[in-house]
Scaffold this motif. Sequence first.
Motif, mmCIF file in Angstrom:
data_model
loop_
_atom_site.group_PDB
_atom_site.id
_atom_site.type_symbol
_atom_site.label_atom_id
_atom_site.label_comp_id
_atom_site.label_asym_id
_atom_site.label_seq_id
_atom_site.Cartn_x
_atom_site.Cartn_y
_atom_site.Cartn_z
ATOM 1 N N SER A 52 51.628 66.196 -6.890
ATOM 2 C CA SER A 52 53.128 66.113 -7.502
ATOM 3 C C SER A 52 53.753 65.016 -6.394
ATOM 4 O O SER A 52 53.873 65.490 -5.330
ATOM 5 N N ILE A 75 52.687 79.510 -13.651
ATOM 6 C CA ILE A 75 53.251 78.937 -12.570
ATOM 7 C C ILE A 75 53.638 77.390 -13.089
ATOM 8 O O ILE A 75 54.804 76.752 -12.896
ATOM 9 N N TYR A 76 52.689 76.514 -13.542
ATOM 10 C CA TYR A 76 52.829 75.207 -13.914
ATOM 11 C C TYR A 76 54.027 75.017 -14.908
ATOM 12 O O TYR A 76 54.925 74.332 -14.727
ATOM 13 N N GLN A 110 55.817 74.446 -3.670
ATOM 14 C CA GLN A 110 56.358 75.683 -4.683
ATOM 15 C C GLN A 110 55.234 75.953 -5.408
ATOM 16 O O GLN A 110 55.221 77.190 -5.536
ATOM 17 N N PHE A 111 54.467 75.494 -6.115
ATOM 18 C CA PHE A 111 53.135 76.020 -6.774
ATOM 19 C C PHE A 111 52.456 76.869 -5.888
ATOM 20 O O PHE A 111 52.006 77.868 -6.393
ATOM 21 N N ARG A 160 56.771 69.982 -5.036
ATOM 22 C CA ARG A 160 56.357 71.011 -6.121
ATOM 23 C C ARG A 160 55.066 71.528 -5.854
ATOM 24 O O ARG A 160 54.503 72.695 -6.248
ATOM 25 N N GLU A 220 53.849 80.420 -5.291
ATOM 26 C CA GLU A 220 53.905 81.245 -6.393
ATOM 27 C C GLU A 220 52.722 81.721 -6.636
ATOM 28 O O GLU A 220 52.520 82.680 -7.090
ATOM 29 N N LEU A 221 51.506 80.791 -6.227
ATOM 30 C CA LEU A 221 50.157 81.091 -6.585
ATOM 31 C C LEU A 221 49.774 82.326 -5.656
ATOM 32 O O LEU A 221 49.201 83.275 -6.060
ATOM 33 N N VAL A 237 46.753 70.289 -5.475
ATOM 34 C CA VAL A 237 47.837 70.060 -6.506
ATOM 35 C C VAL A 237 48.376 68.725 -6.078
ATOM 36 O O VAL A 237 48.456 68.376 -4.864
ATOM 37 N N ILE A 266 48.027 80.387 -13.395
ATOM 38 C CA ILE A 266 48.088 78.886 -13.105
ATOM 39 C C ILE A 266 49.055 78.218 -13.938
ATOM 40 O O ILE A 266 49.948 77.607 -13.924
ATOM 41 N N LEU A 291 57.454 75.719 -13.471
ATOM 42 C CA LEU A 291 57.980 74.466 -12.458
ATOM 43 C C LEU A 291 58.246 73.218 -13.182
ATOM 44 O O LEU A 291 59.006 72.555 -12.811
ATOM 45 N N VAL A 314 47.050 70.287 -11.183
ATOM 46 C CA VAL A 314 46.462 71.188 -10.476
ATOM 47 C C VAL A 314 45.012 71.492 -10.859
ATOM 48 O O VAL A 314 44.692 71.316 -12.145
#
Length: 304
Positions: free
Chosen positions: A276, A10-11, A290-291, A287, A294-295, A274, A7, A14, A40
């Motif tokens: 954003s 990724i955070y 996107q987050f 975002r 990727e997670l 999440v 996490i 981004l 997140v």
Amino acid sequence: MNYGEIISGIYEGLLRQPPQGESAAYIPELAKVNPDCFGVHLCTTSGVEFAAGDSLTPFSVQSITKVLALTMAFELEGTALWQRVGVEPSGTPFNSLVQLEYENGIPRNPLINSGAMVVCDALMKHLPDPEAGFLKFVQGLTGDSAIRYNPTVAASERSHGYRNAALINLMKAFGNILHEPERVLRFYFMQCALEMNCRQLSRTFLLYAGHGRAPADGRQVLSVSKTKRINAIMQTCGFYDESGDFTFKVGLPGKSGVGGGIAAVHPGLFSVAVWSPRLNKKGNSVRGIQFLEELTTRTGSSVF
Ligand code: GLN
């Protein structure tokens, strides 16, 4: 699984990318929120939690509450609810009017605005004070009495809510709204103005990762079978005309809101929120998606 490290990786990644998208401007109060907030929170069903960024800043949950209202209405009404609202993806924006006319005032699903208004109307049959009754239900899921509505956001949306007024009046004309449209709309706007932070939201959505058990005390709020169905509706309809794309990229049942939040679950494993505020053209957090993409990619934990 080392969720914590993944996490934060990724955070941080981004955060280094230039921001894309705009916050929702059609609700003036939402346009005042700093668009670059990013938070997140992930809770596992085994009780471990991970957070990054602005995970404790409250935000307007907006359409994510449609899932919670549906949960309450499905429990109270049972399958009778499906006579008034369908379970098919709409393929149209969240506030679209087009299908309602030729489908006789029956909304495609409960996660678009028209469908959520039918759910509000159904709840009003059971709740003498719908705003208070719904809030109590939500607070009770996690035992968190700090969860509140933001009446300023509700009033702000109400003063510009012409499209939502059109939706409810059209459904009333078709006989699919039992109460006074103005009153249902007032409940709908207040419900959308529910505020939570990422931690409160992901804890609340543990309900759907945990097969219908209340995160607060493990009581079965929703049957296993009904929970399965709500997760299926989130999977197919949670992102309006971007639901297929979200499923393709992320592969989890989830729900977005125009406040920039997304809640998603992996049944049996975890719930994640999440936030954003910058949205893409479909009204979903850039975002946030996107987050989550990727997670599930890095952890190999989509439902597919
Ligand atoms: N309150 C918003 C509306 O009715 C909710 C929409 C959303 O979050 N997608 O337009």
